[in-house]
Enzyme design. Structure first.
Site, short mmCIF file in Angstrom:
data_model
loop_
_atom_site.label_atom_id
_atom_site.label_comp_id
_atom_site.label_asym_id
_atom_site.label_seq_id
_atom_site.Cartn_x
_atom_site.Cartn_y
_atom_site.Cartn_z
N TYR A 1 49.30 23.12 41.26
CA TYR A 1 50.68 23.62 41.33
C TYR A 1 51.03 23.95 42.78
CZ TYR A 1 48.08 28.06 40.87
OH TYR A 1 47.18 29.09 40.99
N ASP B 1 39.72 43.62 36.91
CA ASP B 1 38.45 42.91 36.71
C ASP B 1 37.27 43.86 36.58
OD1 ASP B 1 39.56 40.40 36.71
OD2 ASP B 1 39.06 39.95 38.80
#
Length: 398
Positions: A216, A294
């Site tokens: 992308y 995370d």
């Protein structure tokens, strides 16, 4: 009496979003980052509507428009060897109408810089670099982060946003015990004028029987971000900056469409790292200390929700600490609100990774039918709409 600040360990996207959200709720925040310079490791990210909605809530909508250039056209899923494409509803310009927030593609460093500037605009002294946290602990008035060199950062609460290798998680809840998935990641950036015309400026996922590629545009469509997965029998390193070769990378995608081969040829320096799974925690909070991002819910990248989930965490955390006077009660509400959703996203990401690759894609007689089954509009809506429609700025707190 002036209330103690909230201490945040880690100045990545999750930690900085939490800092900004808390500051905009009237909290004093101090962020401590172990690195000597503020930077975000990695290349591109999908800022999906659930994450973009929070950024707009924080007043960063115009900044996001400048950083991304324009919303992408419709994202496509493409067959690995022929390039045949299927549109992916809700993953592009139609997201704003469907979910009330945009779907944006951007360089991680651009989002990180936007957050750094926004936090410093609120308080120029909020971020401290070169400050590694070696221990977190409770205190009589909240919690403390013990920093290398003996400095102590005291606060009403300590929020540990110190990433996938979180030292705080290990200290509070034991080792994470990562498990290798049997895949590695490849990544690189390609100048857009060196991308084949048929793939230029596209947001696409290329699906093969064993491997997967997502591409992308970032940096105002001047670069194409390339991420690929490839099988390996074993792997030990989790470094995000280990260099590989174009020859090895091309070998992992032998037989793929010429556009993929051309992209690999035009990556100046491919990087690689292992894909490891960690079990999500069911407990994120210990008294006045909490984990975020995370550190508590590392996840596979298949749904593009690592950064977006950390952004959601930050919004909920700020609301809990603003609305609930008692710090431990506020953090308990944060945990109760976030754990079920984050765990569901982790499990969905793992399942998507397992389901996406199919031996049926290797056979021309079955490949098209398999792609149409996997990426039908109804199936895409079932897999993604519950993620994209979530509003962390107004969801009920538990």
């Amino acid at each position: 009496m002036v209330r103690q600040p909230i201490v945040i360990v880690g100045a990545g996207i999750g930690g900085l979003t939490a800092a900004l959200a808390l500051m905009r709720q009237g909290q004093v925040v101090r962020v401590y980052e172990r690195a000597d310079q503020l930077r975000e490791v990695g290349a591109g990210l999908h800022l999906t509507p659930n994450g973009a909605r929070v950024m707009q809530w924080l007043g960063l909508g115009e900044g996001l428009e400048r950083a991304t250039g324009r919303s992408p056209g419709q994202r496509q899923m493409r067959l690995w060897n022929t390039g045949q494409a299927w549109a992916l509803p809700g993953h592009g310009a139609d997201a704003l109408e469907r979910f009330g927030a945009p779907y944006l593609l951007m360089h991680r460093g651009d989002l990180h810089s936007l957050l750094v500037d926004a936090v410093r605009a609120q308080d120029a002294e909020a971020i401290h670099v070169g400050r590694a946290c070696v221990e977190v602990r409770q205190s009589a008035s909240g919690a403390e982060a013990m920093l290398a060199g003996g400095e102590v950062a005291r606060g009403r609460a300590v929020i540990c946003a110190d990433g996938i290798g979180s030292r705080s998680r290990h200290q509070l809840f034991g080792p994470a015990n990562p498990r290798f998935t049997g895949y590695i990641y490849w990544r690189g950036l390609i100048p857009m004028d060196r991308v084949p015309e048929s793939s230029r400026n596209q947001s696409a996922g290329w699906v093969g029987p064993d491997n997967f590629v997502t591409v992308y545009p970032v940096r105002g469509n001047t670069l194409l971000n390339f991420n690929g997965t490839a099988r390996r029998e074993s792997w030990s390193s989790e470094s995000w900056t280990e260099e590989g070769s174009r020859e090895e990378m091309a070998g992992d995608f032998a037989g793929w469409h010429p556009d993929i081969q051309a992209m690999i040829t035009n990556i100046d320096q491919p990087l690689r790292w292992g894909s490891f799974l960690r079990d999500p925690l069911s407990t994120w909070v210990d008294g006045a200390v909490a984990l975020l991002g995370d550190a508590c819910h590392p996840m596979h990248s298949s749904l593009g929700q690592g950064a977006n989930s950390a952004i959601e965490d930050a919004a909920i955390l700020s609301r809990c600490l603003a609305d609930i006077e008692d710090t431990t009660e506020a953090l308990a509400a944060y945990q109760g609100t976030r754990v079920p959703r984050a765990t569901r996203i982790v499990e969905a990401s793992n399942q998507t990774r397992a389901n996406r690759l199919s031996p049926l894609l290797a056979d021309p007689e079955t490949a098209v039918a398999e792609m149409e089954r996997q990426w039908s509009p109804d199936r895409v809506a079932k897999n993604y709409d519950w993620i994209f429609s979530y509003d962390a700025t107004s969801a009920p707190l538990r």
